[in-house]
Design a protein around this motif. Sequence first.
Motif, PDB file in Angstrom:
ATOM      1  N   GLY A 192       0.797  -1.215   0.000  1.00 24.07           N
ATOM      2  CA  GLY A 192       0.000   0.000   0.000  1.00 24.07           C
ATOM      3  C   GLY A 192       0.829   1.265   0.000  1.00 24.07           C
ATOM      4  O   GLY A 192       2.038   1.251  -0.276  1.00 24.07           O
ATOM      5  N   LYS A 193       0.181   2.372   0.315  1.00 23.27           N
ATOM      6  CA  LYS A 193       0.807   3.684   0.267  1.00 23.27           C
ATOM      7  C   LYS A 193       0.472   4.476   1.532  1.00 23.27           C
ATOM      8  O   LYS A 193      -0.625   4.349   2.082  1.00 23.27           O
ATOM      9  N   ILE A 194       1.418   5.304   1.953  1.00 25.08           N
ATOM     10  CA  ILE A 194       1.222   6.188   3.105  1.00 25.08           C
ATOM     11  C   ILE A 194       1.420   7.628   2.660  1.00 25.08           C
ATOM     12  O   ILE A 194       2.370   7.939   1.939  1.00 25.08           O
ATOM     13  N   VAL A 195       0.530   8.515   3.101  1.00 24.02           N
ATOM     14  CA  VAL A 195       0.729   9.954   2.956  1.00 24.02           C
ATOM     15  C   VAL A 195       0.655  10.563   4.354  1.00 24.02           C
ATOM     16  O   VAL A 195      -0.279  10.283   5.108  1.00 24.02           O
ATOM     17  N   ALA A 196       1.642  11.366   4.704  1.00 28.45           N
ATOM     18  CA  ALA A 196       1.703  11.980   6.029  1.00 28.45           C
ATOM     19  C   ALA A 196       1.776  13.498   5.903  1.00 28.45           C
ATOM     20  O   ALA A 196       2.594  14.026   5.152  1.00 28.45           O
ATOM     21  N   ILE A 197       0.907  14.189   6.644  1.00 30.92           N
ATOM     22  CA  ILE A 197       0.879  15.654   6.674  1.00 30.92           C
ATOM     23  C   ILE A 197       0.812  16.076   8.139  1.00 30.92           C
ATOM     24  O   ILE A 197       0.081  15.470   8.930  1.00 30.92           O
ATOM     25  N   GLY A 198       1.516  17.129   8.492  1.00 30.35           N
ATOM     26  CA  GLY A 198       1.609  17.530   9.887  1.00 30.35           C
ATOM     27  C   GLY A 198       0.478  18.398  10.386  1.00 30.35           C
ATOM     28  O   GLY A 198       0.685  19.218  11.289  1.00 30.35           O
ATOM     29  N   ASP A 199      -0.727  18.250   9.853  1.00 26.04           N
ATOM     30  CA  ASP A 199      -1.857  19.075  10.292  1.00 26.04           C
ATOM     31  C   ASP A 199      -3.163  18.320  10.088  1.00 26.04           C
ATOM     32  O   ASP A 199      -3.458  17.876   8.974  1.00 26.04           O
ATOM     33  N   ALA A 200      -3.940  18.177  11.146  1.00 24.69           N
ATOM     34  CA  ALA A 200      -5.232  17.488  11.071  1.00 24.69           C
ATOM     35  C   ALA A 200      -6.365  18.431  10.691  1.00 24.69           C
ATOM     36  O   ALA A 200      -7.493  17.986  10.486  1.00 24.69           O
ATOM     37  N   SER A 201      -6.081  19.729  10.573  1.00 26.18           N
ATOM     38  CA  SER A 201      -7.132  20.722  10.318  1.00 26.18           C
ATOM     39  C   SER A 201      -7.278  21.111   8.855  1.00 26.18           C
ATOM     40  O   SER A 201      -8.305  21.650   8.465  1.00 26.18           O
TER      41      SER A 201
END
Length: 281
Positions: free
Chosen positions: A241-250
Amino acid sequence: MKRKVTVFVLMAVVLVIFMTSCLSPQCVVPKTVLIDDTHDNSYNFDGYGVTAFYAKLSTVLQSMGYSVDFTSSAGFVPQNYGSFIVAAPTTVYSSAELQMVSAFLSKCNRKLILLGEWYGYYDNSPLNSILANLGSGISFNNNEISDAVNKYDNSSIWPIINNFITHPVTTGLNSIVLFAGDSINITGNAIALAYASSSAIVTAPSFVCGDSSCNTNSVDFEPDGIIPSIIAMAAESVLSGKIVAIGDASLFGNDLYGYPAFQDFIDVADNEQLLRNIISW
């Protein structure tokens, strides 16, 4: 005669292999999205709840033909879905839940979308434990990106991000805005998808507030200094699979805070397009 039989057998084997490959099931990813809301995510989305906080996110995904469920109603069963969104959980995943996330990413082309938060409000350790269990080269830093030059609505902790790496996730993006977010580290096969501008810095608070009433005025921030390449978004192929990570939940959320003359966060800049790109990747 033996040569003719041998040739015939070889042709039969090739034909069987060809027919088998044609009949093999293709990688079909269900157009379903599960959102985690049972790990006190982002302190119950500042008390508003996930349904209200991600109302437009759900609408956007539904307009793309996806169904949207929440773990509070569907159960913690990411392996049954095509995409799994985990937004700043404050409760650490159990061993059984970590195994289910691994099982999810072991299926063809499933997408795990991880959203962190700034450290004065949230400790990213639960997200990092998920990534470590997967053997990922991505990790969230406990800090906050600040930019006194490239900022949205005159707020330095709402940095405008417009330095993108060419990738399906960044296609067609001019800029996105993080509404108080942390930076990301990458190692191994993980790749950076977006960087903060050269005027950005990261700051680390001396403590974590631990509740939704926390704000930057009540936290003692110490600047970590200028970092040449502050990663704001990363991706990696893990298992199948694939992962995307971003440092903001808003950034994909609704504005439930009543900011004067303000848009919903997902409507600002190209935040919505980024969501569409991630889901379509």
